[in-house]
Design a protein around this motif. Structure first.
Motif, PDB file in Angstrom:
ATOM      1  N   ALA A 287      10.165   6.407   5.261  1.00 41.13           N
ATOM      2  CA  ALA A 287      10.380   7.084   6.544  1.00 41.13           C
ATOM      3  C   ALA A 287      11.454   6.367   7.361  1.00 41.13           C
ATOM      4  N   LYS A 288      11.432   5.050   7.360  1.00 42.30           N
ATOM      5  CA  LYS A 288      12.459   4.282   8.086  1.00 42.30           C
ATOM      6  C   LYS A 288      13.840   4.544   7.499  1.00 42.30           C
ATOM      7  N   HIS A 289      13.901   4.599   6.168  1.00 45.76           N
ATOM      8  CA  HIS A 289      15.179   4.879   5.500  1.00 45.76           C
ATOM      9  C   HIS A 289      15.696   6.262   5.899  1.00 45.76           C
TER      10      HIS A 289
ATOM     11  N   THR B  30      12.430   8.286  16.079  1.00 42.61           N
ATOM     12  CA  THR B  30      12.140   7.517  14.870  1.00 42.61           C
ATOM     13  C   THR B  30      10.652   7.167  14.812  1.00 42.61           C
ATOM     14  N   ALA B  31      10.108   6.729  15.931  1.00 45.22           N
ATOM     15  CA  ALA B  31       8.681   6.376  15.973  1.00 45.22           C
ATOM     16  C   ALA B  31       7.808   7.587  15.655  1.00 45.22           C
ATOM     17  N   LYS B  32       8.149   8.738  16.253  1.00 45.78           N
ATOM     18  CA  LYS B  32       7.387   9.961  15.971  1.00 45.78           C
ATOM     19  C   LYS B  32       7.523  10.353  14.496  1.00 45.78           C
ATOM     20  N   PHE B  33       8.755  10.260  13.983  1.00 42.79           N
ATOM     21  CA  PHE B  33       8.994  10.656  12.596  1.00 42.79           C
ATOM     22  C   PHE B  33       8.218   9.767  11.632  1.00 42.79           C
ATOM     23  N   ILE B  34       8.269   8.470  11.844  1.00 42.43           N
ATOM     24  CA  ILE B  34       7.585   7.541  10.940  1.00 42.43           C
ATOM     25  C   ILE B  34       6.080   7.814  10.939  1.00 42.43           C
TER      26      ILE B  34
ATOM     27  N   THR C 207       4.494  10.605  11.736  1.00 43.15           N
ATOM     28  CA  THR C 207       4.215  11.918  11.135  1.00 43.15           C
ATOM     29  C   THR C 207       4.442  11.886   9.629  1.00 43.15           C
ATOM     30  N   TYR C 208       5.539  11.287   9.204  1.00 37.47           N
ATOM     31  CA  TYR C 208       5.877  11.230   7.782  1.00 37.47           C
ATOM     32  C   TYR C 208       4.822  10.457   6.989  1.00 37.47           C
ATOM     33  N   THR C 209       4.407   9.305   7.504  1.00 34.30           N
ATOM     34  CA  THR C 209       3.406   8.521   6.789  1.00 34.30           C
ATOM     35  C   THR C 209       2.068   9.254   6.730  1.00 34.30           C
ATOM     36  N   GLN C 210       1.722   9.966   7.809  1.00 28.20           N
ATOM     37  CA  GLN C 210       0.484  10.750   7.785  1.00 28.20           C
ATOM     38  C   GLN C 210       0.582  11.859   6.744  1.00 28.20           C
ATOM     39  N   CYS C 211       1.720  12.512   6.690  1.00 31.08           N
ATOM     40  CA  CYS C 211       1.945  13.568   5.695  1.00 31.08           C
ATOM     41  C   CYS C 211       1.805  13.008   4.278  1.00 31.08           C
ATOM     42  N   GLN C 212       2.415  11.864   4.029  1.00 27.92           N
ATOM     43  CA  GLN C 212       2.347  11.255   2.693  1.00 27.92           C
ATOM     44  C   GLN C 212       0.916  10.858   2.334  1.00 27.92           C
ATOM     45  N   LYS C 213       0.163  10.386   3.321  1.00 27.82           N
ATOM     46  CA  LYS C 213      -1.249  10.054   3.082  1.00 27.82           C
ATOM     47  C   LYS C 213      -2.021  11.286   2.643  1.00 27.82           C
ATOM     48  N   GLU C 214      -1.772  12.388   3.339  1.00 28.94           N
ATOM     49  CA  GLU C 214      -2.475  13.621   2.994  1.00 28.94           C
ATOM     50  C   GLU C 214      -2.056  14.151   1.623  1.00 28.94           C
ATOM     51  N   ILE C 215      -0.781  14.002   1.299  1.00 28.39           N
ATOM     52  CA  ILE C 215      -0.311  14.427  -0.021  1.00 28.39           C
ATOM     53  C   ILE C 215      -0.980  13.594  -1.105  1.00 28.39           C
ATOM     54  N   MET C 216      -1.034  12.299  -0.897  1.00 32.36           N
ATOM     55  CA  MET C 216      -1.674  11.420  -1.883  1.00 32.36           C
ATOM     56  C   MET C 216      -3.163  11.736  -2.011  1.00 32.36           C
ATOM     57  N   ALA C 217      -3.795  12.038  -0.893  1.00 32.01           N
ATOM     58  CA  ALA C 217      -5.227  12.348  -0.928  1.00 32.01           C
ATOM     59  C   ALA C 217      -5.489  13.659  -1.663  1.00 32.01           C
ATOM     60  N   SER C 218      -4.523  14.567  -1.640  1.00 34.49           N
ATOM     61  CA  SER C 218      -4.711  15.854  -2.309  1.00 34.49           C
ATOM     62  C   SER C 218      -4.387  15.784  -3.792  1.00 34.49           C
ATOM     63  N   ASN C 219      -3.831  14.672  -4.232  1.00 37.48           N
ATOM     64  CA  ASN C 219      -3.413  14.531  -5.628  1.00 37.48           C
ATOM     65  C   ASN C 219      -4.636  14.398  -6.535  1.00 37.48           C
TER      66      ASN C 219
ATOM     67  N   SER D  80       0.845  -1.193   0.000  1.00 36.65           N
ATOM     68  CA  SER D  80       0.000   0.000   0.000  1.00 36.65           C
ATOM     69  C   SER D  80       0.880   1.243   0.000  1.00 36.65           C
ATOM     70  N   THR D  81       0.263   2.358  -0.267  1.00 34.24           N
ATOM     71  CA  THR D  81       0.975   3.635  -0.224  1.00 34.24           C
ATOM     72  C   THR D  81       1.521   3.876   1.174  1.00 34.24           C
ATOM     73  N   GLU D  82       0.731   3.484   2.177  1.00 37.09           N
ATOM     74  CA  GLU D  82       1.183   3.625   3.565  1.00 37.09           C
ATOM     75  C   GLU D  82       2.448   2.815   3.819  1.00 37.09           C
ATOM     76  N   GLN D  83       2.470   1.588   3.311  1.00 41.25           N
ATOM     77  CA  GLN D  83       3.642   0.734   3.506  1.00 41.25           C
ATOM     78  C   GLN D  83       4.875   1.338   2.835  1.00 41.25           C
ATOM     79  N   LEU D  84       4.678   1.888   1.653  1.00 45.17           N
ATOM     80  CA  LEU D  84       5.794   2.509   0.950  1.00 45.17           C
ATOM     81  C   LEU D  84       6.292   3.746   1.681  1.00 45.17           C
ATOM     82  N   ALA D  85       5.366   4.557   2.184  1.00 46.20           N
ATOM     83  CA  ALA D  85       5.739   5.758   2.937  1.00 46.20           C
ATOM     84  C   ALA D  85       6.482   5.371   4.210  1.00 46.20           C
TER      85      ALA D  85
END
Length: 174
Positions: free
Chosen positions: A42-44, A56-60, A62-74, A33-38
């Motif tokens: 994020a881990k990288h 790292t936990a906070k970053f992952i 936050t980053y995945t949530q950000c990517q979800k929102e970016i994808m949703a806005s596409n 899924s897009t979430e898995q890829l994000a």
């Protein structure tokens, strides 16, 4: 506009991570899924930044949530580049692009503030640099694949042309 370009690169990076992941996932019949890829990206990035476990936990998250929102806005609406458009359609397309760019900028600002709660400005800058580097690599790979496909198609068409020439010559000899 530069920030919008960076966001688009991030989106492309996520798409590019699907290539190696798809090869592994297709064996199981599943696509990541897009979430898995994000999350993988994020881990990288977290590893590159040498973040501690808590950060790292906070970053992952936050980053995945950000990517979800970016994808949703596409915007999903695509126009054929070769198709001629009316003046009104072109105007509508350009306005939609401006709106999308503004949504991406708003998201970037929002998540900058979120990242600032647990990352320094220099770390956030490094996140963007890593995303840019990833996008450049993925863009190069895509261009190489595109060129290889183009060359392959030319070769296939060239061999068809030769076969057609031979057939035409054989017909004219008869």
């Amino acid at each position: 506009m530069k920030n919008v370009f960076k966001i688009m690169l991030v989106v492309l990076a996520l798409c590019a991570f699907t290539i190696p992941a798809n090869a592994q996932q297709r064996k199981n019949g599943k696509r990541p899924s897009t979430e898995q890829l994000a999350e993988k990206q994020a881990k990288h990035i977290a590893q590159e930044l040498c973040l501690d476990d808590e950060t790292t936990a906070k970053f992952i998250a936050t980053y995945t949530q950000c990517q979800k929102e970016i994808m949703a806005s596409n915007p999903r609406k695509r126009f054929d580049k070769k198709q001629s458009r009316t003046e009104a359609q072109t105007d509508s397309l350009l306005r939609a692009r401006f709106d999308h760019s503004q949504r991406l900028l708003d998201l970037r600002k929002k998540y900058y503030e979120e990242y600032r709660k647990f990352l320094t400005a220099k770390q956030i800058e490094r996140v963007y640099q890593i995303e840019d580097q990833t996008m450049k690599r993925l863009t190069e790979r895509m261009q190489k694949r595109h060129q290889a496909n183009k060359n392959r198609n030319k070769a296939d068409n060239g061999s068809k042309d030769k076969a057609n020439d031979k057939a035409d010559k054989a017909d004219s000899d008869k």
